[in-house]
Design an enzyme around this catalytic site. Structure first.
Site, PDB file in Angstrom:
ATOM      1  CG  HIS A   1      -1.970  -1.011   1.230  1.00  0.00           C
ATOM      2  ND1 HIS A   1      -3.228  -0.836   0.687  1.00  0.00           N
ATOM      3  CD2 HIS A   1      -1.944  -2.271   1.698  1.00  0.00           C
ATOM      4  CE1 HIS A   1      -3.932  -1.942   0.837  1.00  0.00           C
ATOM      5  NE2 HIS A   1      -3.174  -2.835   1.453  1.00  0.00           N
TER       6      HIS A   1
ATOM      7  CE  LYS B   1      -6.159  13.901   0.074  1.00  0.00           C
ATOM      8  NZ  LYS B   1      -6.277  12.663  -0.646  1.00  0.00           N
ATOM      9  NE  ARG B   2      -3.016   7.622   6.086  1.00  0.00           N
ATOM     10  CZ  ARG B   2      -1.856   7.149   5.651  1.00  0.00           C
ATOM     11  NH1 ARG B   2      -0.865   6.946   6.495  1.00  0.00           N
ATOM     12  NH2 ARG B   2      -1.676   6.862   4.374  1.00  0.00           N
TER      13      ARG B   2
ATOM     14  CE  LYS C   1      -2.219  10.528   2.866  1.00  0.00           C
ATOM     15  NZ  LYS C   1      -2.953   9.735   1.853  1.00  0.00           N
TER      16      LYS C   1
ATOM     17  CB  THR D   1      -9.982   4.821  -1.081  1.00  0.00           C
ATOM     18  OG1 THR D   1      -9.493   5.198   0.212  1.00  0.00           O
ATOM     19  CG2 THR D   1      -9.272   3.573  -1.564  1.00  0.00           C
TER      20      THR D   1
ATOM     21  CE  LYS E   1     -13.684   5.969   1.020  1.00  0.00           C
ATOM     22  NZ  LYS E   1     -12.662   6.073   2.080  1.00  0.00           N
TER      23      LYS E   1
HETATM   24  C1  26Q Z   1       4.689   0.990   9.175  1.00  0.00           C
HETATM   25  C2  26Q Z   1       5.749   0.734  10.020  1.00  0.00           C
HETATM   26  C3  26Q Z   1       5.643   0.967  11.368  1.00  0.00           C
HETATM   27  C4  26Q Z   1       4.463   1.455  11.862  1.00  0.00           C
HETATM   28  C5  26Q Z   1       3.394   1.712  11.032  1.00  0.00           C
HETATM   29  C6  26Q Z   1       3.511   1.483   9.686  1.00  0.00           C
HETATM   30  C7  26Q Z   1       2.388   1.772   8.784  1.00  0.00           C
HETATM   31  C8  26Q Z   1       1.099   1.888   9.276  1.00  0.00           C
HETATM   32  C9  26Q Z   1       0.046   2.184   8.438  1.00  0.00           C
HETATM   33  C10 26Q Z   1       2.572   1.952   7.439  1.00  0.00           C
HETATM   34  C11 26Q Z   1       1.514   2.249   6.615  1.00  0.00           C
HETATM   35  C12 26Q Z   1       0.241   2.379   7.107  1.00  0.00           C
HETATM   36  C13 26Q Z   1      -0.901   2.713   6.279  1.00  0.00           C
HETATM   37  C14 26Q Z   1      -0.840   2.919   4.998  1.00  0.00           C
HETATM   38  C15 26Q Z   1      -1.993   3.326   4.197  1.00  0.00           C
HETATM   39  O1  26Q Z   1      -3.070   3.593   4.708  1.00  0.00           O
HETATM   40  N1  26Q Z   1      -1.821   3.384   2.890  1.00  0.00           N
HETATM   41  C16 26Q Z   1      -2.879   3.806   1.992  1.00  0.00           C
HETATM   42  O2  26Q Z   1      -3.541   2.645   1.529  1.00  0.00           O
HETATM   43  C17 26Q Z   1      -4.663   2.993   0.751  1.00  0.00           C
HETATM   44  C18 26Q Z   1      -5.402   1.710   0.424  1.00  0.00           C
HETATM   45  O3  26Q Z   1      -4.674   0.951  -0.481  1.00  0.00           O
HETATM   46  C19 26Q Z   1      -4.235   3.755  -0.492  1.00  0.00           C
HETATM   47  O4  26Q Z   1      -5.383   4.150  -1.192  1.00  0.00           O
HETATM   48  C20 26Q Z   1      -3.422   4.977  -0.113  1.00  0.00           C
HETATM   49  O5  26Q Z   1      -2.901   5.591  -1.267  1.00  0.00           O
HETATM   50  C21 26Q Z   1      -2.298   4.573   0.809  1.00  0.00           C
HETATM   51  O6  26Q Z   1      -1.613   5.724   1.286  1.00  0.00           O
END
Ligand code: 26Q
Length: 748
Positions: free
Chosen positions: A299, A484-485, A490, A592, A596
Site C-alpha cells: 500500500h 485524508k491523513r 499529500k 480512495t 468516494k
Molecule cells: C509501518 C511501520 C511501522 C508502523 C506503522 C507502519 C504503517 C502503518 C500504516 C505503514 C503504513 C500504514 C498505512 C498505509 C496506508 O493507509 N496506505 C494507503 O492505503 C490505501 C489503500 O490501499 C491507499 O489508497 C493509499 O494511497 C495509501 O496511502
C-alpha cells in the site's frame, strides 16, 4: 437476504421506547438486529479467503447494518411513529480501529464480499482504544483516547469458547475472539482478537499504533503483529486438521490468506512453525504450503513505511520464529543462486540483510501474488521498489485497483443522489453497480436535479460544520475539500499556500470575479509527526485570519474540521464540489477518498498520481482538473538537481511561503513554522529541500483552482461535469475490486 425481517419488524414495533435514552435504544435495536440478522446459519463454503489486517476502519455500524439487512427505511418509519428521529444515533459510535486508507479499504472489502456472497473473512485486533480523538487547542492538534466501546459494543460477540494462546519467549497471552457479522448476500465474519491474561498481555491490544520510537515501543508493535497473525493462522490450521486431518497439502486448497501490507507477514513464519513443530511436516514441504496460501498487497512506496525487524528483537521475543526466518532466508538464498541471481540481486531480495528482516522481501519471496493498489502504483512496484523481484518472478505481480463500497459511500451517505439516480435509470444499480453507467448520455438532462441535490447536501454539511466546528459557511459557496491523513507527501501545505495566494489576490484585486468558495480540510496527524502537526496549526491560523477578514469573507472561507473520521467523511464527500488529490506524483499508492468524492459528483483537482489517473481516464480529462509534475517530470527534476528556491522568485509564491516566517502567523513559539519553511528551502532530516515538490507544483495548482472557480460560474455545465464523474464511477466500486481478487488471486 439472511435476515428474519418479520421478526425484526415485530420486535421493533413492540419495543417500548418510553423513558429510554438514546444509548439504551441503540443497544436494544442493535441487539435485535443481531438476533434476527444472524438467525440463519452462515453458509459454509469449501474454500474461504481471509483478510489479515492490522486495521479495520469500520466507522458506524448501526445504519450500515440496517441498510445491509434491508430494514433501514422501515426502522426509520417505525421509530418516527414512536417520535424518534433515526439520526439521534449518529454520535454514538464510530469504530476507528484503523487510521486511514488501508484500514478503510479492509472495511470496504468485507462489505463488498458479503454483498457479493463471497466467503471472505477478516482477522484483526480488537483495540481497546481506536485512533485517537482529535481536539484543537489554540489551533494545535491534541490527542485524546478514543474509548469507542463506552456505549457498548452490540455488534460484537465474545467467543469465550474459541479463545487461544499465543506464546512469546517471556509470556503467554490469551487471544479472545470478538466476532462482528458482516451482512450482505451472505453473512461473513470479522474476527478481532483481544489480548488478555495479565497487564503486560493486555497492552498488546490496548492501542492502535503505539509510539515505536523506543525499543519498548518497537517490541510492542512486533508483539501486536505476531499476536493477531499467530492467533489467526493457528485457528485456521486447527480447523483444517479437524475437518481434513493431517492432509496439509490440502490446506491451500481450502484457505487463501491475503496479507494487508507487511504488518501481518509474520503469519507466514507462524504457519511454517506450526506445521514443522506441531505436526512434524518437513520444512521444505511446509514452506511450499505457505507459498500456495499467502498473497501480499503493498500500500505504500514510502521507504519509512517498509517494515524491517532487527534480528535481535525478534530473537529475544520470538526465538522460534527467528530461527525459522533464518532458515527461510537460507532457503531463499539457495533458490536464488540456483536460478542464477547475482550476489547484488540476492542482497536486494534477501529476507535478511545485516541482521534486519525485511517483511516486504519475505512476502515477495513466499507469496503467490503481489499486488499494488492502482495501475501506476503497480508499475512503480515493478519498475522501482521491487524491480529485481519483478525481473525474476514477473508472474507474481498483479494490479488490483482499489475500490469503495457504494452502499456506505453513496446509498447511505447520499440518499438524495441515490433517489435521483433511481429516477433516471431505475434501481438496478443498487444490486449491480455496473448499471450506474446507464447515466452516461443522460447527464445533461439531470443537471438541474443534480444541482438541487448538491445544494441540499451542502446545506446539511454546512449545518453540521456549524454545529460541530462553529464555522459558518454561506449556502451558495463552492466547496473544495481535502480530507485524508495528514502527511507531507499529500501536500496539505501546498493547498495552504494556494489559499494564501488566492486570498492575497482577492485583497489586492488581481483576482476578479471569484465564485465564493470554502476550503474544507479534515485530517489527523500522527501524534509524533511534528511537521504534520505544524501544518495543522498553520491552516488553522490561516482559517482564523481569512474567516475574520470582512473584506474577503464573503468570497473565501477556510475550515479545518476537528476529529475527521468515517462519519464526518460521509457528510463531506456528499457535500463537496471539488476533490483535492494533490500528492507528489508517484507517492500516493491509490487514494480512495478520491473515489468516494467522485461517486458523489465532485470533480477531481489533482496530480497524475495513484488512482487519479484511472479516474480521469474514465470520467474524462474535460470533466476534471489535472495539473502538476508527472512521475517522469519528478524523476527528471531529481536527476537534473531540483532547485526549489528558483520557484520562490515568483512574488506570489514568495509572499505565501514567507507567511510561515514573516510574522503573519504565530506558531505559539514552537518553531514549527520555521521547521516547515526550512524543510522547503534547505531540507529537513534526511530529506532534500522541498522533498515533495510543493514549490514546483504550486503555480499550476493555483491555476487549476482558479480555472475550476471560473468554470463553476456556469452551474449547469459544471453540474454536467460532476455528473459525468458519478456516471463513470462504477469501476471504483469495491465490488469490482473484490471480484478481481476473488477470480485472480483467491479463486473463491
Ligand atoms: C509501518 C511501520 C511501522 C508502523 C506503522 C507502519 C504503517 C502503518 C500504516 C505503514 C503504513 C500504514 C498505512 C498505509 C496506508 O493507509 N496506505 C494507503 O492505503 C490505501 C489503500 O490501499 C491507499 O489508497 C493509499 O494511497 C495509501 O496511502
Amino acid at each position: 437476504m439472511l435476515m428474519d425481517k418479520e421478526k425484526f419488524i415485530a420486535g421493533l414495533n413492540g419495543l417500548d421506547s418510553n423513558n429510554k435514552d438514546v444509548i439504551c435504544l441503540y443497544n436494544e435495536i442493535s441487539a435485535l438486529a443481531m438476533r434476527c440478522g444472524t438467525a440463519e446459519a452462515e453458509k459454509p463454503a469449501a474454500r474461504n479467503a481471509y483478510y489479515l489486517s492490522m486495521e479495520f476502519l469500520i466507522g458506524r455500524s448501526f445504519y450500515n447494518n440496517l441498510l445491509e439487512l434491508g430494514v433501514l427505511e422501515e426502522t426509520a418509519e417505525i421509530l418516527a411513529k414512536k417520535g424518534i428521529d433515526i439520526s439521534v444515533f449518529e454520535e454514538i459510535e464510530d469504530a476507528a480501529l484503523g487510521n486511514g486508507g488501508l484500514g478503510r479499504l479492509a472495511a470496504c472489502f468485507l462489505d463488498s464480499a458479503a454483498g457479493l456472497g463471497l466467503p471472505l473473512h477478516g482477522y484483526g485486533i480488537r483495540y481497546r482504544y481506536g485512533l485517537f480523538k482529535q481536539a484543537f487547542k489554540n489551533g494545535f492538534q491534541t490527542e485524546l483516547p478514543d474509548d469507542w466501546q463506552r456505549f457498548g459494543d452490540p455488534w460484537s460477540v465474545r467467543r469465550e469458547d474459541e479463545k487461544r494462546t499465543v506464546s512469546f519467549a517471556d509470556m503467554s497471552v490469551t487471544a479472545v475472539p470478538y466476532d462482528m457479522p458482516v451482512f450482505g448476500k451472505r453473512t461473513n465474519r470479522l474476527r478481532l482478537w483481544q489480548a488478555e491474561g495479565s497487564d503486560e498481555a493486555e497492552k498488546i491490544s490496548e492501542y492502535l499504533y503505539p509510539a515505536d520510537d523506543t525499543e519498548d515501543g518497537k517490541i510492542l508493535r512486533l508483539r501486536q503483529e505476531y499476536f493477531f497473525s499467530a492467533a489467526s493462522v493457528g485457528e485456521l490450521l486447527d480447523k483444517h486438521v479437524k475437518a481434513h486431518g493431517r492432509n496439509f497439502e490440502a490446506f491451500a486448497r481450502y484457505n487463501a490468506i491475503q496479507l494487508n501490507d507487511t504488518h501481518p507477514v509474520l503469519a507466514i513464519a507462524e504457519l511454517v512453525r506450526l506445521l514443522t513443530a506441531d505436526y512434524k511436516v518437513d520444512f521444505a514441504a511446509a514452506l511450499e504450503i505457505a507459498k500456495k496460501t499467502f498473497s501480499y498487497t503493498n500500500h505504500t512506496v514510502l521507504p519509512e513505511a517498509l517494515e524491517c525487524w532487527n534480528g535481535d528483537i525478534i530473537k529475544k521475543i520470538l526465538p522460534d520464529i527467528y530461527a525459522l526466518l533464518v532458515k527461510i532466508h537460507l532457503k531463499q538464498k539457495e533458490e536464488l543462486l540456483a536460478i542464477g541471481c547475482a550476489e547484488k540481486e540476492i542482497a536486494e531480495m534477501a529476507v535478511c540483510a545485516y541482521n534486519c528482516f525485511s517483511m516486504a522481501n519475505l512476502a515477495l519471496y513466499v507469496c503467490k501474488t503481489v499486488n499494488g493498489v492502482a495501475r501506476l502504483h503497480t508499475e512503480i512496484l515493478k519498475d522501482s521498489l521491487f524491480k529485481t523481484a519483478y525481473c525474476y518472478f514477473p508472474e507474481k505481480f498483479t494490479n488490483k485497483t482499489n475500490g469503495i463500497t457504494q452502499r456506505r459511500w453513496l446509498m447511505l451517505c447520499n440518499k438524495e443522489l441515490s433517489a435521483l439516480i433511481d429516477k433516471a435509470i431505475g434501481t438496478g444499480w443498487r444490486s449491480d453497480i455496473s448499471e450506474l453507467g446507464k447515466l452516461c448520455g443522460k447527464t445533461a438532462g439531470l443537471a438541474d436535479g443534480f444541482a438541487e441535490v448538491k445544494a441540499e447536501k451542502k446545506r446539511q454539511l454546512f449545518d453540521y460544520i456549524k454545529a460541530r466546528d462553529g464555522v459558518e459557511i454561506p449556502r451558495n459557496f463552492l466547496v473544495y475539500a481535502q480530507v485524508k491523513r495528514l502527511h507531507e507527501y499529500k501536500r496539505q501545505l501546498m493547498t495552504a499556500f494556494a489559499i494564501l495566494e488566492i486570498y492575497n489576490g482577492l485583497k489586492d484585486g488581481s483576482i476578479k470575479d471569484f465564485a465564493p468558495s470554502v476550503f474544507i480540510f479534515g485530517a489527523k496527524s500522527a501524534s509524533g509527526y511534528r511537521r504534520a502537526k505544524a501544518v495543522i496549526k498553520f491552516i488553522n491560523e490561516i482559517a482564523v485570519k481569512i474567516n475574520a477578514d470582512a473584506q474577503t469573507n464573503g468570497l473565501l472561507r477556510v475550515v479545518f474540521v476537528c476529529n475527521y473520521n468515517v462519519s464526518y467523511a460521509e457528510k463531506i464527500v456528499a457535500g463537496s464540489d471539488v476533490s483535492l488529490q494533490v500528492s507528489t506524483a508517484g507517492l500516493e499508492a491509490s487514494g480512495t477518498g478520491n473515489m468516494k468524492l467522485m461517486m458523489n459528483g465532485a470533480v477531481t483537482c489533482g496530480t497524475m498520481d495513484g488512482a487519479n489517473i484511472e479516474i480521469v481516464e474514465r470520467a474524462g480529462a474535460e470533466n476534471n482538473y489535472i495539473f502538476g509534475a508527472t512521475v517522469e517530470d519528478i524523476e527528471r527534476l531529481k536527476k537534473e538537481g531540483y532547485k526549489p528556491l528558483e520557484y520562490l522568485e515568483r512574488p506570489a509564491h514568495a509572499r505565501a511561503v514567507n507567511a510561515l516566517v514573516d510574522g503573519s502567523f504565530s506558531d505559539g513559539g514552537t518553531g514549527g513554522f520555521k521547521e516547515l519553511y526550512d524543510s522547503l528551502t534547505v531540507g529537513a532530516g534526511w530529506h532534500a529541500a522541498d522533498n515533495y515538490f510543493v514549490l514546483y507544483d504550486l503555480e499550476s495548482y493555483v491555476d487549476a483552482l482558479l480555472k475550476i472557480n471560473a468554470d463553476y460560474k456556469d452551474r449547469r455545465v459544471f453540474a454536467i461535469k460532476q455528473l459525468e464523474n458519478v456516471a463513470n464511477s462504477a469501476y471504483f466500486s469495491s465490488d469490482r475490486t473484490i471480484k478481481e481478487y476473488a477470480e485472480d488471486i483467491w479463486e473463491i
